[in-house]
Enzyme design. Structure first.
Site, PDB file in Angstrom:
ATOM      1  N   HIS A  58       0.829  -1.200   0.000  1.00 39.01           N
ATOM      2  CA  HIS A  58       0.000   0.000   0.000  1.00 39.01           C
ATOM      3  C   HIS A  58       0.869   1.258   0.000  1.00 39.01           C
ATOM      4  O   HIS A  58       1.075   1.903   1.028  1.00 39.01           O
ATOM      5  CB  HIS A  58      -0.920   0.002   1.225  1.00 39.01           C
ATOM      6  CG  HIS A  58      -2.088  -0.911   1.097  1.00 39.01           C
ATOM      7  ND1 HIS A  58      -2.765  -1.426   2.178  1.00 39.01           N
ATOM      8  CD2 HIS A  58      -2.711  -1.417   0.000  1.00 39.01           C
ATOM      9  CE1 HIS A  58      -3.756  -2.196   1.752  1.00 39.01           C
ATOM     10  NE2 HIS A  58      -3.733  -2.201   0.432  1.00 39.01           N
ATOM     11  N   GLU A 144      -5.376  -8.307   3.758  1.00 33.80           N
ATOM     12  CA  GLU A 144      -4.828  -9.423   4.534  1.00 33.80           C
ATOM     13  C   GLU A 144      -5.944 -10.257   5.147  1.00 33.80           C
ATOM     14  O   GLU A 144      -5.884 -11.496   5.161  1.00 33.80           O
ATOM     15  CB  GLU A 144      -3.901  -8.914   5.641  1.00 33.80           C
ATOM     16  CG  GLU A 144      -3.290 -10.047   6.462  1.00 33.80           C
ATOM     17  CD  GLU A 144      -2.497  -9.568   7.666  1.00 33.80           C
ATOM     18  OE1 GLU A 144      -2.470 -10.293   8.677  1.00 33.80           O
ATOM     19  OE2 GLU A 144      -1.898  -8.460   7.594  1.00 33.80           O
ATOM     20  N   CYS A 213       2.912  -8.802  13.873  1.00 33.47           N
ATOM     21  CA  CYS A 213       4.134  -8.587  13.105  1.00 33.47           C
ATOM     22  C   CYS A 213       5.140  -7.791  13.941  1.00 33.47           C
ATOM     23  O   CYS A 213       4.784  -6.786  14.563  1.00 33.47           O
ATOM     24  CB  CYS A 213       3.780  -7.830  11.825  1.00 33.47           C
ATOM     25  SG  CYS A 213       5.174  -7.132  10.950  1.00 33.47           S
TER      26      CYS A 213
END
Length: 342
Positions: A58, A144, A213
């Site tokens: 993105h 996602e 993450c």
């Protein structure tokens, strides 16, 4: 002023003062770096066009740069002709139906899904294998989340966005539940939902390993550290970047008087940055450092800048690309682009 007089450029003595707090880590993470590298390497090895399903990451600067190199971005595989050229799947991951359709058309595809997203897919499948219904904590419509939902068999997964969703959810077997999390949400983002789930379903099974993450956590920790006593917090990132929007929210929550999401230095209201102000600067995981450099250069042109580095972690993760393109050499210019420096 006479016709021969000119205005002198601002000097250190006349320019307004500005404290600039620069966050580290910021910008590209290992998953984004790998995804961009896959597209560049595919273009080098197979030539243009290389088709990319959805935005590889993105960020408009990155997408436009890859398009200039010969990448063709498509919304659906139906837009890809049968010309034998490779198709790349984005870093956010895709439903299982996408590679299945590609294989049915005998397409050559390269999957650039971030390895940490792939790990979440495996965690979800492990829950299913153990007979558990999967609860995916994430935001509806995010690529996602769409990809993760599409990795699991129909009827085996429910999306949970809020604590209200937890209150409304009534499973067939409360003792057979497991949760996974969208990677670009932080521990803080998910804490309330996870607590509510654990309170309502005491036998809830957590993922076998952490879903969040590392890059999301690291960037948010640096923003937290830099937010206090900051007049304006600038986050570089795309409007549709989940992790970038979260950084803005974190900055406001941890003490910044104001925080904004920008795509470049042109989006910053410089006229509001007064003498003696303190601004902080970070970037989402898909934003290249060249955009951050542009903001620093603009600040130094107009202000007497005192630069402070706010570092909360060091990152040395490296996710290798697939073997099919691993042997392709990249020029210094290619590497600069892949690393976000050009």
């Amino acid at each position: 002023m006479t016709d021969t007089e000119t205005l002198s450029p601002p000097t250190a003595a006349t320019r307004p003062r500005l404290t600039l707090k620069l966050c580290e880590p910021r910008g590209f993470c290992a998953g984004v770096d790998r995804a961009i590298q896959i597209v560049v390497l595919a273009l080098k090895k197979y030539g243009a066009p290389v088709y990319v399903r959805h935005e590889i990451v993105h960020n408009r600067y990155v997408v436009d740069g890859l398009r200039d190199m010969g990448a063709v971005f498509v919304k659906d595989l139906d837009e890809v002709p049968d010309d034998g050229q490779p198709v790349v799947f984005s870093a956010h991951g895709v439903p299982k139906s996408v590679p299945a359709r590609a294989e049915a058309r005998d397409m050559f595809y390269l999957d650039a899904t971030c390895p940490l997203v792939s790990k979440v897919h495996k965690q979800g499948l492990r829950h299913v294998k153990l007979g558990r219904h999967v609860l995916l904590i994430g935001h509806a419509g995010h690529p996602e989340v769409v990809g993760t939902l599409g990795q699991l068999p129909p009827g085996t997964v429910t999306l949970i966005e809020t604590e209200e969703d937890v209150a409304a959810f009534e499973p067939a077997d409360p003792s057979a539940l497991g949760f996974i999390t969208q990677t670009t949400l932080s521990v803080d983002d998910t804490a309330g939902v996870v607590t509510a789930l654990a309170r309502k379903f005491p036998e809830l099974h957590a993922p076998a390993s952490e879903s969040i993450c590392y890059a999301t956590t690291n960037r948010q920790d640096a923003v937290k550290a830099a937010s206090e006593k900051t007049d304006l917090f600038i986050v570089v990132g795309a409007p549709n970047s989940s992790n970038s929007r979260r950084l803005v929210e974190v900055a406001k929550r941890f003490g910044a008087k104001d925080a904004i999401l920008v795509e470049s230095e042109h989006d910053i209201p410089w006229e509001t940055v007064t003498d003696g102000a303190t601004i902080a600067l970070s970037a989402g995981a898909s934003a290249p450092d060249i955009l951050v450099d542009g903001i620093i250069a603009r600040a130094r042109a107009d202000y007497e800048v005192s630069l402070e580095i706010v570092q909360t972690a060091e990152e040395n993760e490296l996710f290798p690309v697939m073997r099919a393109i691993r042997d392709v050499p990249l020029t210094p210019a290619d590497m600069a682009f892949v690393n976000g420096a050009a």
